[in-house]
Scaffold this motif. Structure first.
Motif, PDB file in Angstrom:
ATOM      1  N   LYS A   1       3.484  -5.605   4.992  1.00 59.62           N
ATOM      2  CA  LYS A   1       4.976  -5.804   4.641  1.00 59.62           C
ATOM      3  C   LYS A   1       5.052  -6.334   3.174  1.00 59.62           C
ATOM      4  CE  LYS A   1       8.608  -9.283   6.071  1.00 59.62           C
ATOM      5  NZ  LYS A   1       8.886 -10.456   6.882  1.00 59.62           N
ATOM      6  N   ARG A   2       4.040  -7.108   2.944  1.00 57.92           N
ATOM      7  CA  ARG A   2       4.151  -7.699   1.067  1.00 57.92           C
ATOM      8  C   ARG A   2       3.871  -6.636   0.390  1.00 57.92           C
ATOM      9  NH1 ARG A   2       2.388 -13.946   2.253  1.00 57.92           N
ATOM     10  NH2 ARG A   2       4.213 -14.560   3.233  1.00 57.92           N
TER      11      ARG A   2
ATOM     12  N   LYS B   1       0.639  -0.392   1.885  1.00 63.26           N
ATOM     13  CA  LYS B   1       1.164  -0.640   3.392  1.00 63.26           C
ATOM     14  C   LYS B   1       0.340   0.088   4.292  1.00 63.26           C
ATOM     15  CE  LYS B   1       4.818   1.328   4.998  1.00 63.26           C
ATOM     16  NZ  LYS B   1       6.290   1.702   5.366  1.00 63.26           N
TER      17      LYS B   1
END
Length: 375
Positions: free
Chosen positions: A303-304, A311
């Motif tokens: 997500k980050r 990802k």
């Protein structure tokens, strides 16, 4: 700067969870081997963990984009090693899955191919993300994926092939595959699965070995193929006998399922049965909790991640650990047909251990380069 990272972005929690699971693995392997810490398997596992940790820490400092730039070479090396297995591999237990390398000894290329394909398709799906739903791109990805999978099936190694299919599916979904494609594929696969099960009962599936077909049939019709369920029945008995707190590590009681030699492959495929018997429900839940925490950290880093390739790397590793650990435990608890898959970080096997640590090192670097966030 060579290492322009913020140390506060390093995922120390993930390293702790990995080492905790690896530590449980060493204790269980020692108990399953019924030997001392000097036992060959235990020492090899400790050496594998030490080497894996060093590899992971080193890779965590190398920009993952450097590896992505080598994706084509990594793919070709992995495919070449799988081909080498078929022509010059070591046979064990009716399957040819290992090669012998100088200094390193026996290695199982299929374990490293899982990581290689995660790297390759992270690059591929990132490069063609804008055209991910176009037929030529999907067809090319299917062919590129199919070549190594067919080589693994030829070993034969059906279980590893299925895990690779699952991680490929997770990655292409994360890359933005349209729901029209997803529902269309499901519409085709549903009747195909029904036909597969029908043909299986008449031994008319050409790519399955006899023992593979019997394992699946014993799951569908356990009463008719009862003799093929013996390993799993003993595994369930061992897990149940541990009750809440287990019988304790290295127990030598006559009531132990493990000590009675009722368990098969207790250091590898059925190691969760030893966890259940000796550490009980509580110990089993601790192991499951650590797996969930590792998967959560992988998805959080996905997500980050600052770009699509990062990802996809994290998603691929989350899928690999999630599906493989679930499959191993599902076999031990008789929720899946009997397959030969190691439990990540815990089962004995240097190839499996080194490959999974290698993958974790790569995504630790993804975490180091995460996008700015306050979440």
């Amino acid at each position: 700067m060579l290492f322009d990272y913020k140390i506060r972005n390093f995922n120390f929690r993930l390293v702790f969870y990995i080492l905790a699971l690896s530590g449980i693995g060493v204790l269980i392997i020692r108990s399953a081997s019924q030997g001392s810490m000097e036992d060959t398997r235990v020492m090899r596992q400790v050496i594998g963990i030490s080497a894996g940790l060093l590899i992971a820490l080193a890779l965590s400092l190398i920009d993952y984009h450097r590896l992505l730039n080598l994706s084509t070479m990594i793919y070709l090396v992995c495919t070449g090693m799988l081909a080498w297995v078929l022509f010059n591999g070591v046979m064990r237990g009716g399957a040819t899955r290992w090669i012998v390398l100088p200094v390193l000894g026996q290695l199982q290329p299929s374990e490293f191919t899982k990581i290689g394909l995660i790297i390759f398709f992270s690059w591929y799906f990132d490069k063609y993300q804008e055209r991910i739903n176009q037929l030529p791109i999907l067809a090319a990805s299917a062919v590129l994926f199919g070549v190594p999978v067919l080589l693994i099936l030829a070993e034969p190694n059906l279980s590893t092939s299925l895990i690779m299919i699952m991680l490929f599916t997770a990655m292409i979904f994360a890359a933005g595959l349209s729901y029209r494609w997803i529902f269309g594929i499901l519409a085709v696969l549903t009747p195909v699965a029904a036909v597969f099960i029908y043909l299986l009962q008449y031994e008319m599936v050409p790519f399955l070995k006899d023992y593979q077909a019997r394992r699946i049939l014993s799951f569908i019709n356990p009463a008719k193929y009862q003799e093929n369920n013996l390993q799993q029945d003993n595994s369930v008995m061992a897990i149940g006998s541990g009750q809440l707190w287990g019988k304790g590590l290295n127990n030598t009681t006559i009531a132990s399922v493990k000590n009675g030699n009722f368990l098969s492959e207790e250091s590898t495929d059925f190691i969760f049965a030893v966890i259940g018997e000796e550490l009980g429900f509580v110990g089993s839940m601790v192991a499951l909790g650590l797996f969930l925490l590792i998967i959560y950290e992988c998805l959080l880093m996905a997500k980050r991640a600052k770009d699509t390739s990062g990802k996809l790397l994290c998603t691929g590793m989350a899928a690999l650990i999630g599906f493989q650990s679930f499959s191993n435990i599902a076999v031990a608890t008789k929720l899946f047909p009997n397959t030969g898959l190691p439990l990540p970080f815990i089962s004995y096997g240097v190839s499996s251990l080194l490959s999974i640590y290698l993958g974790m090192g790569i995504i630790l670097n993804v975490g180091l380069q995460r996008k700015n966030t306050h979440n």
